[in-house]
Design a protein around this motif. Structure first.
Motif, PDB file in Angstrom:
ATOM      1  N   UNK A  18       0.819  -1.201   0.000  1.00 37.88           N
ATOM      2  CA  UNK A  18       0.000   0.000   0.000  1.00 37.88           C
ATOM      3  C   UNK A  18       0.851   1.249   0.000  1.00 37.88           C
ATOM      4  N   UNK A  19       0.210   2.393   0.098  1.00 42.20           N
ATOM      5  CA  UNK A  19       0.909   3.667   0.094  1.00 42.20           C
ATOM      6  C   UNK A  19       1.832   3.757   1.308  1.00 42.20           C
ATOM      7  N   UNK A  20       3.094   4.052   1.065  1.00 39.23           N
ATOM      8  CA  UNK A  20       4.064   4.154   2.146  1.00 39.23           C
ATOM      9  C   UNK A  20       4.436   2.825   2.763  1.00 39.23           C
ATOM     10  N   UNK A  38      10.450   0.059  -5.048  1.00 38.46           N
ATOM     11  CA  UNK A  38      11.762  -0.180  -5.642  1.00 38.46           C
ATOM     12  C   UNK A  38      12.808   0.309  -4.643  1.00 38.46           C
ATOM     13  N   UNK A  39      13.534  -0.629  -4.043  1.00 33.72           N
ATOM     14  CA  UNK A  39      14.468  -0.269  -2.970  1.00 33.72           C
ATOM     15  C   UNK A  39      15.566   0.660  -3.455  1.00 33.72           C
ATOM     16  N   UNK A  40      15.987   0.514  -4.695  1.00 36.24           N
ATOM     17  CA  UNK A  40      17.064   1.337  -5.231  1.00 36.24           C
ATOM     18  C   UNK A  40      16.567   2.769  -5.469  1.00 36.24           C
ATOM     19  N   UNK A  41      15.425   2.899  -6.124  1.00 32.49           N
ATOM     20  CA  UNK A  41      14.870   4.227  -6.388  1.00 32.49           C
ATOM     21  C   UNK A  41      14.522   4.943  -5.093  1.00 32.49           C
ATOM     22  N   UNK A  42      13.964   4.214  -4.125  1.00 35.10           N
ATOM     23  CA  UNK A  42      13.589   4.851  -2.865  1.00 35.10           C
ATOM     24  C   UNK A  42      14.816   5.307  -2.078  1.00 35.10           C
ATOM     25  N   UNK A  43      15.886   4.542  -2.137  1.00 35.27           N
ATOM     26  CA  UNK A  43      17.115   4.986  -1.482  1.00 35.27           C
ATOM     27  C   UNK A  43      17.607   6.294  -2.091  1.00 35.27           C
ATOM     28  N   UNK A  88      10.226   7.010   5.068  1.00 34.51           N
ATOM     29  CA  UNK A  88      11.360   6.657   4.227  1.00 34.51           C
ATOM     30  C   UNK A  88      10.965   6.223   2.834  1.00 34.51           C
ATOM     31  N   UNK A  89       9.657   6.291   2.533  1.00 33.98           N
ATOM     32  CA  UNK A  89       9.148   5.908   1.216  1.00 33.98           C
ATOM     33  C   UNK A  89       8.590   7.152   0.540  1.00 33.98           C
ATOM     34  N   UNK A  90       9.223   7.583  -0.533  1.00 34.10           N
ATOM     35  CA  UNK A  90       8.815   8.800  -1.235  1.00 34.10           C
ATOM     36  C   UNK A  90       7.682   8.520  -2.216  1.00 34.10           C
ATOM     37  N   UNK A  91       6.987   9.585  -2.610  1.00 32.50           N
ATOM     38  CA  UNK A  91       5.863   9.448  -3.529  1.00 32.50           C
ATOM     39  C   UNK A  91       6.352   9.138  -4.940  1.00 32.50           C
TER      40      UNK A  91
END
Length: 672
Positions: A359-361, A441-446, A390-393
């Motif tokens: 879900x969102x976030x 996506x762990x890479x994009x979110x980092x 820690x999770x961006x939109x």
């Protein structure tokens, strides 16, 4: 939570995360998922999971009735667990892999010229309850190591308790045939039950282990044939030609006994799920998606009958043919507003359903759903230490390419930052005939957590959007696939969201090639480039893929994708970054895994040497012990930390994240 029904959420072993004032460390994003795969037992009592901790991967068995872990077994040394399942109520199954050369695998007789190149070998095994005994299947068979993928165990088998069925070659030489093995689930011993003709490609068994269909292929002509099998008699019910010689996949039997397969109809553009009448050979459409390719079938875990179809739009989608399963999927999906849910497996009596939801976030978690009580029990999150902040939109966007075609993409905007004049990381997916999606996506979110906007384009050549989109990327390495990426940068610069002077192109595998090609073909565009396990010399790559099997489907695939090494030699040289090192202006970060069985580390060594000879700036990092897919937490984290330092030097992004605590991540469609 929705108005359709009230959910009672019971957390079995989820971890909470406190509020933080700074972005989480790289290790929180770089860790392997806390649960990497899961499956529910036939009686619904246990869930088998692949879990990670302390840089180790384990198989864990969780008792749902007792709400406790009853068994934990460490994976074998130098092997990576890939998936988990069940053969019966007391036998869990697992698939693992390891990288070996042909010499190490004892399959050097198979005739490959590049005997020292690494290949990934996949194997299936069992774990018995309650003692936790682990056993690989068919370790002792003569033909075992002629199969790089000996990982499909069909069990249970109706009327043959304690045994399963597997397909494998009968000999580690080119004379070996595909055969059906009857495998003892306790000892792993396999015995040939039936072998096929020399040209056989695949065989399909029903729930009783009976052969019902097979395909064969002629590599020299790329023609394939489909046969229906009844007892000792078989007859041909289909024949055609494919670009690589690969026949349509034998996915399983539908409830009415038809063969399920994937195909694109004559004159059509999208892959659909079709049923083939085994008596007449007639093909009938079973399910198709409105604008995307069907990518797979959903099989009942106990009968292996095909009960649904799956595909990806922006989010993953499922369609079930059975009304009961369809209702369950609908109820569960409705609880993840703005996200998605997937039905993964179920007990025989449908009392308990294993679900993955995001879900969102929320980077995603595994749940057990009990339809009678309409209760969702949370087993555990993928990234328990990662807080919602820690999770961006992420937005779904599309932008115009230079020829006017709209390119779909995903744009991650750092929490707490106004999307104006930001530094940009273009994160190019691998494949290249794969795709990104609107999932965590762990890479994009980092990267977003460090203050960078992230663009992930599904350029022409990406999969899932139909045949025309896929074929538009063929032989376009350094061409249309590259300019589609560049045009995304240009669109964001024109919109004012991105600072044109602070753009870095980053990727792994094909994405690594695209990063190097961007720095070499358009040196004025990018301030830096990062290649992870990337390709630099296309001619050498083609040579390695064709070696030993020039007429095989793998060779055909890569020549369709890149080009013919002889006929297209000049064009291939012109878009190989290793030949263009003198053009590079931006600093480059090169990283490669030592156990990469897909793109040999030699590709990065060549690029590093050419850059050094040309007097260019490059940093080389060796990811020791890891594979092509970055399957180790330590090296994932190492890779992220190296990129963080590199980007901070060359894009001058904010060191800290403004308003990090109060940001609220969302999924937002954005048609601009």
């Amino acid at each position: 939570m929705t108005a359709r029904f009230l959910l009672a959420i019971v957390c079995a072993f989820a971890l909470g995360a406190p509020a933080v004032a700074q972005p989480p460390p790289a290790s929180v994003y770089g860790r392997l998922p806390n649960i990497d795969d899961a499956a529910i037992s036939p009686d619904g009592r246990h869930v088998a999971m692949i879990v990670t901790g302390n840089n180790q991967t384990y198989t864990r068995i969780y008792d749902l009735d007792a709400s406790r872990v009853v068994l934990t077994v460490a994976s074998p040394k130098d092997h990576t667990l890939r998936s988990i399942g069940w053969a019966n109520e007391t036998t869990a199954t697992f698939v693992l892999s390891t990288a070996l050369t042909w010499d190490q695998s004892r399959a050097d007789e198979y005739g490959w010229r590049d005997a020292q190149r690494l290949f990934e070998f996949f194997r299936v095994g069992t774990i018995t309850l309650p003692d936790g005994r682990m056993k690989l299947m068919m370790e002792k068979e003569n033909g075992s190591w002629a199969n790089t993928r000996l990982d499909d165990l069909q069990a249970p088998i109706v009327g043959d308790a304690g045994f399963g069925r597997m397909l494998g070659r009968t000999s580690p030489t080119r004379d070996g045939r595909v055969a059906i093995y009857r495998v003892n689930l306790l000892t792993g011993d396999g015995r040939i039950q039936q072998s096929a003709s020399p040209r056989s490609w695949d065989m399909l068994l029903d729930e009783s282990g009976r052969l019902v269909a097979r395909t064969e292929s002629q590599e020299n002509t790329n023609r394939w044939k489909l046969f229906s099998v009844q007892g000792d008699a078989e007859r041909q019910i289909g024949e055609d030609e494919s670009e690589t010689g690969a026949p349509p996949p034998l996915l399983g039997l539908l409830a009415d006994g038809r063969l399920a397969t994937l195909e694109t109809p004559d004159g059509g553009d999208r892959v659909g799920l079709y049923g083939v009448d085994l008596a007449t050979g007639a093909h009938t459409l079973v399910h198709e998606a409105p604008r995307h390719d069907i990518t797979g079938a959903i099989a009942d875990p106990w009968t292996r009958r095909i009960v649904g179809a799956q595909w990806t739009e922006d989010l993953p989608k499922q369609h079930f043919f059975d009304p009961g399963l369809a209702a369950i999927a609908g109820d569960v999906t409705a609880t993840f507003e703005g996200g998605y849910a997937l039905v993964l497996s179920w007990s025989r009596d449908m009392r308990r359903i294993l679900v993955f939801g995001e879900g969102v976030g929320n980077p995603g978690a595994y749940y057990v759903y009990e339809p009678a009580e309409k209760r969702l029990r949370k087993l555990g999150a993928l990234y328990p230490e990662l807080p919602p902040e820690g999770v961006s939109s992420v937005s779904v966007i599309n932008y115009p390419a230079r020829d006017g075609v709209r390119i779909p993409a995903y744009l991650t905007i750092p929490n707490g930052l106004e999307p104006r004049n930001l530094p940009l990381v273009v994160l190019v997916h691998g494949g290249p005939h794969a795709r990104d999606s609107w999932t965590f996506d762990w890479w994009a979110q980092f990267l977003a957590s460090r203050g960078y906007m992230v663009l992930q384009p599904n350029f022409r050549g990406s999969s899932g959007y139909g045949d025309a989109w896929l074929e538009a990327g063929r032989r376009e390495w350094g061409g249309r696939m590259q300019t589609d990426v560049e045009d995304g940068v240009a669109a964001l610069v024109r919109s004012g969201r991105v600072d044109a002077r602070r753009v870095c192109i980053v990727g792994a595998s094909y994405g690594g090639y695209a990063a190097l090609a961007g720095a070499a073909l358009t040196p004025e565009r990018y301030a830096c480039a990062v290649s992870v396990n990337g390709v630099s010399d296309l001619s050498l790559m083609l040579q390695q893929e064709v070696s030993g099997d020039a007429n095989g489907p793998t060779a055909d695939f890569w020549q369709l994708s890149i080009g013919n090494r002889a006929e297209d030699a000049a064009r291939i040289r012109a878009v190989s970054p290793a030949n263009l090192a003198a053009n590079v202006r931006a600093p480059i970060l090169l990283m490669h895994s030592t156990e990469d069985s897909v793109v040999p580390p030699e590709q990065t060594k060549i690029m590093a040497r050419r850059l050094r000879d040309a007097g260019k700036s490059a940093r080389v990092v060796v990811l020791t012990g890891d594979d092509h897919w970055l399957s180790a937490a330590a090296t994932r984290t190492q890779m992220l930390e190296e990129i963080e330092t590199f980007l901070a030097q060359h894009l001058a992004a904010p060191a800290a994240h403004p308003a990090f605590e109060t940001a609220h991540p969302t999924r937002q469609p954005d048609a601009r």
